[in-house]
Design an enzyme around this catalytic site. Structure first.
Site, mmCIF file in Angstrom:
data_model
loop_
_atom_site.group_PDB
_atom_site.id
_atom_site.type_symbol
_atom_site.label_atom_id
_atom_site.label_comp_id
_atom_site.label_asym_id
_atom_site.label_seq_id
_atom_site.Cartn_x
_atom_site.Cartn_y
_atom_site.Cartn_z
ATOM 1 N N SER A 1 0.841 -1.193 0.000
ATOM 2 C CA SER A 1 0.000 0.000 0.000
ATOM 3 C C SER A 1 0.883 1.254 0.000
ATOM 4 O O SER A 1 1.701 1.435 -0.904
ATOM 5 C CB SER A 1 -0.951 -0.037 1.197
ATOM 6 N N GLU B 1 -9.160 -3.849 -5.137
ATOM 7 C CA GLU B 1 -8.487 -2.826 -4.353
ATOM 8 C C GLU B 1 -9.422 -1.715 -3.878
ATOM 9 O O GLU B 1 -9.222 -1.124 -2.824
ATOM 10 C CB GLU B 1 -7.349 -2.206 -5.170
ATOM 11 N N HIS C 1 -8.188 -4.854 -0.488
ATOM 12 C CA HIS C 1 -6.882 -4.245 -0.276
ATOM 13 C C HIS C 1 -6.259 -4.759 1.018
ATOM 14 O O HIS C 1 -6.902 -4.782 2.065
ATOM 15 C CB HIS C 1 -7.050 -2.724 -0.208
#
Length: 546
Positions: free
Chosen positions: A230, A356, A466
């Site tokens: 991330s 995501e 995610h």
């Protein structure tokens, strides 16, 4: 779900750190002896300062190297996290949200306390390592939207133990870095002072510390791989284009999970948030507002930062605090740097989760009509776009549940009329499109491998959300084995689980794909999904950087 995952990882890390076996190892740095804790085949040295405290007049300045170490130091506990932005989760009003708020902002901070004096580094090694071992080094950069996070959430001992099992031992390093306004303050004033992207500069200073000291732990400073997820993965990508691609010999490989060079504009684009903090801290009347911010009480500054948009607020991935082009460290929009070939010429691995955008679209459930979607995208993601561009965007991301995210779930998981549509758009705009752009630009110029995680599709409303791929790394999964192989020999293929992972090229855009299928948990697919939509997105975001 992100915080649940973080809590699980954090609990395991705390348990591992809190229950060492009696034997402790020592390492000498300069004139100091650091004592770590040993459990089984793994030794941990935690909370070592790598830069001077960014407090007082050092607040909002570049990190200052630590002076030579002296004395005897117990390195058996993580250092404090850097100041964390207050978390607000997009849950319905009532008891559930109250309970979650209590967990996140009270219990979380009790277990992982934050403090402005926070620049520390952690080194986890095989207990058998000696100063002559010359082991390769995996440097983990945590994620958290550039607004929160801590290395104490992740147990590097799991990676080191698995590397020993595979016969490919590695050293694991992680560091704290400044986040939120403390690390990514952005404005014309910041640019003029040359203090942009302080969080990235902290990471860079930690990488310099590794070059100086890692051999004392048994590491090889010439065999460093930077790795993150991330915001951590975006950080890795930005180190590849920082200094116009000059990596200063600080690393030889890069491994990115859900993060690539993102389309961000000049640091002055953050002026709105800077001005808001200046006003709330009472610095508006100061002749030098940046100097004033250095002098205000920590609690006053922290409260002002907490009042700025959070990653799970309405504007979501259009972050208030993130890296931006400062003209020095990042000389331009990172994607423009990629186009110009100003990229560190090192092998890299990069990949995303399939869904995501779902986690970040929970904050937009009140966007229920096409007109509102249009306004939302125009306001936060494409402020300079034309009506024709917005029309094209909406055509590429239509109001069709079957084409929305979580992908491949048909008409299910529609939390609101526009949820799956916005989730598809946000996931592609911030993750899939920048990843594909990066790979296509570097294909044939350096060795690259790519992946897609489609696991956890059964997670209601979120699908392959995610950060779900973190579990595939830290807990003996195939991606973790690929990582260890890559850190050792700059190729993900080798020991452990999984299948042969072919390189990514423009002619064969191979994706190692992780599936829920028990018979075929890992397959090879092609990076051709939503081709027209992602190509259009890339063009628009290049022209409209955040």
């Amino acid at each position: 779900m992100f915080f649940i995952l973080s809590a699980v990882l954090g609990l395991l890390a705390v348990q591992s750190a809190a229950n060492p076996l009696p034997r402790a190892n020592r390492v000498v740095l300069d004139s100091a002896t650091f004592t770590g804790s040993t459990a089984g085949r793994v030794t941990k040295f935690l909370g070592i300062p790598y830069a001077q405290p960014p407090t007082g007049d050092r607040r909002f300045r570049l990190p200052v190297p630590i002076p030579p170490y002296t004395g005897t130091v117990q390195a058996t506990a993580f250092g404090s996290a850097c100041p964390q932005q207050s978390a607000r989760l997009p849950l319905p009003d009532g008891l559930a949200s109250d309970v979650v708020d209590l967990i996140v902002n009270t219990a979380y901070k009790a277990v992982f306390p934050d403090n402005e004096d926070c620049l520390s580094i952690n080194v986890v090694v095989p207990s058998s390592a000696t100063p002559t071992s010359k082991l390769p080094v995996a440097v983990w950069i945590f994620g958290g939207g550039f607004e929160l996070g801590s290395p104490s959430l992740y147990d590097g001992g799991l990676i080191v133990e698995r590397s020993i099992q595979l016969g490919e031992p590695v050293i694991y390093v992680s560091m704290n870095y400044r986040v939120s306004a403390f690390g990514f303050l952005a404005s014309q004033e910041v640019k003029d002072a040359g203090v942009g992207n302080l969080g990235l500069q902290d990471q860079r200073e930690a990488l310099r510390w590794i070059q100086k000291y890692i051999s004392s732990f048994g590491g090889d400073p010439t065999k460093v791989t930077i790795w993150g997820e991330s915001a951590g993965a975006i950080s890795v990508a930005l180190h590849m284009v920082a200094n116009n691609g000059n990596h200063e010999g600080l690393f030889r490989g890069a491994f990115m999970q859900s993060g690539s060079p993102i389309p961000v504009g000049d640091v002055s684009h953050g002026q709105t948030y800077y001005d808001a903090i200046v006003a709330e801290t009472g610095c508006s009347g100061a002749s030098d507002t940046l100097a004033c911010l250095r002098s205000v009480p920590y609690s006053t500054l922290k409260t002002a930062a907490d009042h700025t948009p959070f990653i799970f607020d309405y504007q979501s991935l259009a972050l208030a605090w993130l890296p931006r082009a400062d003209g020095v460290f990042l000389t331009d929009n990172p994607q423009k740097l990629v186009q110009a070939g100003k990229v560190a010429n090192v092998p890299f691995v990069t990949g995303d989760c399939d869904d995501e955008g779902t986690l970040f679209s929970l904050a937009n459930l009140n966007v229920t009509t096409t007109s509102q979607v249009r306004t939302y995208i125009k306001t936060f993601f494409m402020p300079q776009s034309t009506n024709a561009e917005l029309d094209h965007m909406l055509n590429h991301y239509p109001l069709d549940l079957i084409q929305g995210s979580p992908f491949g779930t048909g008409i299910l998981n529609a939390l609101s009329p526009q949820f799956k549509r916005l989730a598809a758009f946000q996931g592609d705009a911030v993750f899939q499109a920048p990843r594909r752009f990066f790979l296509q630009q570097r294909s044939g110029k350096q060795n690259t491998w790519a992946f897609l995680s489609k696991r956890f599709k059964v997670a209601p409303f979120l699908g392959s959300f995610h950060a779900s791929d973190i579990l595939n790394v830290y807990f003996g999964g195939e991606l973790g084995d690929y990582l260890i192989n890559f850190v050792n020999k700059l190729d993900p293929n080798g020991q452990g689980r999984g299948i042969n992972w072919p390189k990514y090229t423009t002619s064969s855009p191979n994706l190692v794909t992780f599936n829920d299928n028990l018979l075929f948990p890992v397959t090879i697919t092609q990076d051709t999904f939503r081709k027209d939509a992602i190509n259009f997105l890339t063009g628009v975001t290049l022209a409209n950087p955040l």
